[in-house]
Scaffold this motif. Structure first.
Motif, mmCIF file in Angstrom:
data_model
loop_
_atom_site.group_PDB
_atom_site.id
_atom_site.type_symbol
_atom_site.label_atom_id
_atom_site.label_comp_id
_atom_site.label_asym_id
_atom_site.label_seq_id
_atom_site.Cartn_x
_atom_site.Cartn_y
_atom_site.Cartn_z
ATOM 1 N N VAL A 1 0.834 -1.191 0.000
ATOM 2 C CA VAL A 1 0.000 0.000 0.000
ATOM 3 C C VAL A 1 0.875 1.249 0.000
ATOM 4 N N ALA A 2 0.386 2.313 -0.637
ATOM 5 C CA ALA A 2 1.098 3.594 -0.661
ATOM 6 C C ALA A 2 0.111 4.724 -0.372
ATOM 7 N N PRO A 3 0.573 5.783 0.303
ATOM 8 C CA PRO A 3 -0.278 6.959 0.513
ATOM 9 C C PRO A 3 -0.163 7.923 -0.665
ATOM 10 N N PHE A 4 -1.152 8.808 -0.779
ATOM 11 C CA PHE A 4 -1.130 9.796 -1.866
ATOM 12 C C PHE A 4 -1.983 10.986 -1.460
ATOM 13 N N LYS A 5 -1.482 12.169 -1.735
ATOM 14 C CA LYS A 5 -2.293 13.380 -1.655
ATOM 15 C C LYS A 5 -1.948 14.225 -2.864
ATOM 16 N N ALA A 6 -2.936 14.458 -3.719
ATOM 17 C CA ALA A 6 -2.684 15.146 -4.982
ATOM 18 C C ALA A 6 -2.122 16.530 -4.752
ATOM 19 N N GLN A 7 -2.670 17.237 -3.758
ATOM 20 C CA GLN A 7 -2.201 18.602 -3.477
ATOM 21 C C GLN A 7 -2.338 18.900 -2.000
ATOM 22 N N ASN A 8 -1.268 19.354 -1.412
ATOM 23 C CA ASN A 8 -1.269 19.899 -0.063
ATOM 24 C C ASN A 8 -1.192 21.407 -0.127
ATOM 25 N N MET A 9 -1.818 22.081 0.824
ATOM 26 C CA MET A 9 -1.508 23.486 1.069
ATOM 27 C C MET A 9 -0.993 23.559 2.502
ATOM 28 N N SER A 10 0.315 23.622 2.627
ATOM 29 C CA SER A 10 0.927 23.509 3.943
ATOM 30 C C SER A 10 2.339 24.064 3.926
ATOM 31 N N ASN A 11 2.753 24.633 5.042
ATOM 32 C CA ASN A 11 4.138 25.037 5.219
ATOM 33 C C ASN A 11 4.910 24.041 6.075
ATOM 34 N N ASN A 12 4.303 22.897 6.354
ATOM 35 C CA ASN A 12 4.998 21.812 7.043
ATOM 36 C C ASN A 12 5.381 20.770 6.003
#
Length: 516
Positions: free
Chosen positions: A50-61
């Protein structure tokens, strides 16, 4: 059943079902990151690739992968939960807010210009292409991709350009799980409202509701859950209890310090070490404080209160995505005066990345904030110059014989020794090396994020801080290390999902269920 899925399936994943599932939320900080991390660890333990995925983050971390690319910190942790080496494919688009109307864009780990507020709804087609291509890479390599949405899928004002929530789900036929945080209140209305606002084709992909952070007797919820299912046709597949010992590298800087008690710092117990972290408007990589807060006997408060900053044993200036702007804010709030008073009294101050740059005598920035030359706080004899090239690195070093192998660098500003002597220090001692940076007396500065995750270094340095502050705190040599605590947390989270979420029902919606 999915629990019997073998870990050595030959060849490419079966194509007879959905290649993944999307965990969306009724709002930001509803628990999406937690659920994805927990699912990744639970499935990895079952032998699923299994793999994680997030198409787009809006974050400064964010964090730097071993290949030198930058991704959101939450996806980095989710990869660790899946027992994988993180890659930029897991978070192909990262937006780093620089102002209220402009974000710096990172695509596949590298800087890629800026995005203005007016472009957010419809000006991201090229970013969608990059995100979809990255998803296909993961879907080809892994049996299942667990995706994290952003904000809420019911933000209908943004639907036309969406490629993170229902746009992603529609592109790849992903079943959607919507998570709601009951601690916020109004959970039933939030879940029903999310379903009601979705268009008919989007709604057809909504397959599951999950409730997060429940406290009490779950049977009290049942009549409400049954009614929501009757009205929507969407079943509930889990009610997750409040998990006190679970904390995550948050992608949302609004939630800095959320997992820590943060109402006050004790002024009486001298066997504890009290740390105040200034919550800068553009705070960046605030997860640096997690390792400090995880240390037994160390109390951390993220604050903008000058009195708290003054009374703490250690004051920390964290990273910033807009160093010059946040420095001006420090002065406007009177916090620069607090720093100066602490330095004059020989009381400990730490600056990390942007905070280190602020502690120097001068900043020249024609890149990030485009402000030219501005004076720093003048407590370390360094000058920072911002360059067009972004430094992304995973350095290693040591301090006082203690190795540091957990650090990473993400910055445009280059701090170099030279120029004015520090001001305010009683005897103006000579600067000494501190990791990649410098210290003068009880003022320390480094560009390295993540260094305090190295247990021996963290404990030895905090012991020196305690001595300088007159605290009787001492490190607990038998306390678990930071990496061990993180692993325990991920397993605790996976255990909770195995107990309280019907993972098999979720997997039955995917190609894993189609092949077992």
């Amino acid at each position: 059943m999915p629990s019997s899925a073998p870990s050595d399936r030959p060849g490419r994943p079966d194509r007879s079902g959905a290649s993944g599932l999307l965990v969306a939320g009724t709002s930001s900080d509803a628990g999406k990151s937690v659920i994805v991390a927990g699912l990744c660890r639970a499935l990895a333990r079952r032998g699923v690739k299994v793999a994680p995925f997030k198409a787009q983050n809006m974050s400064n971390n964010s964090m730097v992968c071993l290949d030198g690319g930058e991704i959101g910190r939450a996806q980095y942790l989710q990869a660790q939960a899946a027992r994988l080496e993180p890659t930029t494919a897991m978070n192909p688009v990262l937006l780093k807010p620089g102002t209220d109307r402009r974000s710096f864009v990172v695509v596949r780990g590298e800087p890629a210009g800026t995005l203005e507020a007016g472009q957010y709804a419809v000006g991201r087609a090229h970013l969608a292409d990059a995100a979809f291509a990255a998803y296909r890479e993961l879907a080809d390599e892994y049996e299942l991709v667990v995706c994290e949405g952003a904000g809420s899928p019911a933000e209908i004002n943004l639907r036309a350009g969406d490629y993170v929530n229902m746009g992603l789900a529609r592109e790849f036929g992903l079943p959607v799980v919507v998570v709601g945080d009951i601690d916020r209140g109004g959970i039933l209305a939030s879940l029903y409202g999310t379903w009601a606002l979705l268009g008919e084709e989007d709604r057809a992909l909504l397959k599951s509701f999950v409730i997060n952070k429940f406290r009490g007797d779950a049977s009290v919820l049942e009549p409400g859950l049954d009614e929501i299912t009757d009205r929507t046709g969407v079943p509930f597949h889990g009610v997750i209890p409040w998990l006190l010992d679970v904390w995550l590298d948050s992608e949302d800087t609004l939630e800095v310090g959320h997992w820590r008690a943060s109402t006050a710092l004790s002024a009486t117990s001298r066997d504890r070490l009290k740390v105040a972290v200034i919550r800068l408007p553009r705070i960046s990589n605030a997860t640096d404080v997690d390792a400090l807060a995880a240390e037994p006997g160390v109390d951390v408060l993220v604050t903008v209160d000058a009195a708290v900053a003054e009374s703490a044993d250690l004051l920390m200036l964290p990273g910033s995505r807009s160093t010059a702007s946040d420095l001006e804010w420090l002065r406007e709030r009177g916090l620069a005066d607090v720093v100066a008073a602490r330095v004059a009294a020989g009381r400990p101050v730490l600056g990390v990345c942007g905070g280190y740059q602020m502690l120097g005598h001068e900043i020249e920035d024609d890149v990030e904030g485009q402000v030219g030359v501005v004076p720093g706080l003048g407590h370390l004899p360094v000058r920072t110059e911002f360059g067009q090239a972004k430094v992304l690195a995973r350095p290693a070093g040591s301090w006082d014989g203690h190795p540091v192998d957990t650090a990473y660098e993400i910055h445009h500003g280059i701090a170099t020794l030279g120029g004015l002597r520090p001001t305010g220090a009683p005897q103006e001692p000579a600067p000494e090396p501190f990791l990649d940076g410098w210290s003068v007396g009880s003022v320390w500065g480094t560009m390295w994020h993540g260094a305090f995750e190295s247990d021996g270094f963290r404990r030895a340095w905090l012991a020196q801080v305690a001595r300088a502050a007159g605290s009787q705190w001492q490190p607990h040599a038998d306390a678990p290390g930071f990496a061990e605590r993180r692993e325990r947390m991920l397993d605790t989270l996976a255990d909770a999902l195995e107990e309280h979420v019907d993972i098999d029902a979720l997997l039955a919606l995917t190609r894993i269920g189609a092949t077992t």
